[in-house]
Enzyme design. Structure first.
Site, mmCIF file in Angstrom:
data_model
loop_
_atom_site.group_PDB
_atom_site.id
_atom_site.type_symbol
_atom_site.label_atom_id
_atom_site.label_comp_id
_atom_site.label_asym_id
_atom_site.label_seq_id
_atom_site.Cartn_x
_atom_site.Cartn_y
_atom_site.Cartn_z
ATOM 1 N N ASP A 74 0.314 8.709 -3.004
ATOM 2 C CA ASP A 74 1.224 8.263 -1.940
ATOM 3 C C ASP A 74 0.635 8.702 -0.600
ATOM 4 O O ASP A 74 -0.564 8.590 -0.403
ATOM 5 C CB ASP A 74 2.619 8.840 -2.187
ATOM 6 C CG ASP A 74 3.724 8.054 -1.502
ATOM 7 O OD1 ASP A 74 3.419 7.071 -0.803
ATOM 8 O OD2 ASP A 74 4.890 8.431 -1.644
ATOM 9 N N HIS A 97 -1.611 6.147 0.790
ATOM 10 C CA HIS A 97 -1.182 5.375 1.948
ATOM 11 C C HIS A 97 -1.619 5.958 3.281
ATOM 12 O O HIS A 97 -1.168 5.489 4.317
ATOM 13 C CB HIS A 97 0.346 5.251 1.945
ATOM 14 C CG HIS A 97 0.875 4.591 0.723
ATOM 15 N ND1 HIS A 97 0.499 3.338 0.329
ATOM 16 C CD2 HIS A 97 1.737 5.029 -0.223
ATOM 17 C CE1 HIS A 97 1.128 3.019 -0.792
ATOM 18 N NE2 HIS A 97 1.874 4.037 -1.141
#
Length: 136
Positions: A74, A97
């Site tokens: 993430d 991300h």
């Protein structure tokens, strides 16, 4: 939320050389803190693991994250509301991300009034930009 290490209402802390592997949620959480330095960190989780932020901060000031490798599924670094006077420098980030926060989008180099994300921060192949998003 689950995290490997959490700093809450703390100040004047330095963490150097820490390795965190496969945390269930945040590897490191910083909340309502002042003058925290994280350096020479190695944070990793599989690329397919959801919600494994490397470092999450909110309502904190004077946070420095330098010379570290953050490889998670993430966000490498998530910046919550109320975070000021941030320095993010020489971070190898990916495949997740990238670096996220509230309200702004920008590409690889940006100086916010009290945030510095330095142009020597590198994002690994999956993500090519640093971006800031609004949480709704």
């Amino acid at each position: 939320m689950l995290q490997s290490i959490s700093f809450v209402a703390s100040s004047n802390i330095m963490v150097s050389g820490l390795t965190s592997i496969n945390s269930q949620m945040f590897h490191i959480s910083i909340d309502h803190c002042h003058n925290i330095t994280l350096e020479n960190m190695k944070i990793s989780a599989p690329s397919w693991s959801p919600n494994t932020d490397g470092i999450h901060m909110q309502s904190s000031t004077g946070i420095s994250i330098t010379n570290s490798m953050i490889q998670t599924g993430d966000d490498c670094i998530s910046i919550g509301p109320g975070s000021k006077n941030l320095r993010i420098h020489r971070i190898a980030c990916g495949p997740g991300h990238g670096i996220r926060s509230i309200d702004f989008h920008f590409n690889f180099f940006y100086i916010f009034p009290d945030w510095l994300i330095h142009n020597e921060t590198k994002l690994l192949p999956k993500e090519k930009t640093i971006f800031l998003l609004t949480y709704l």
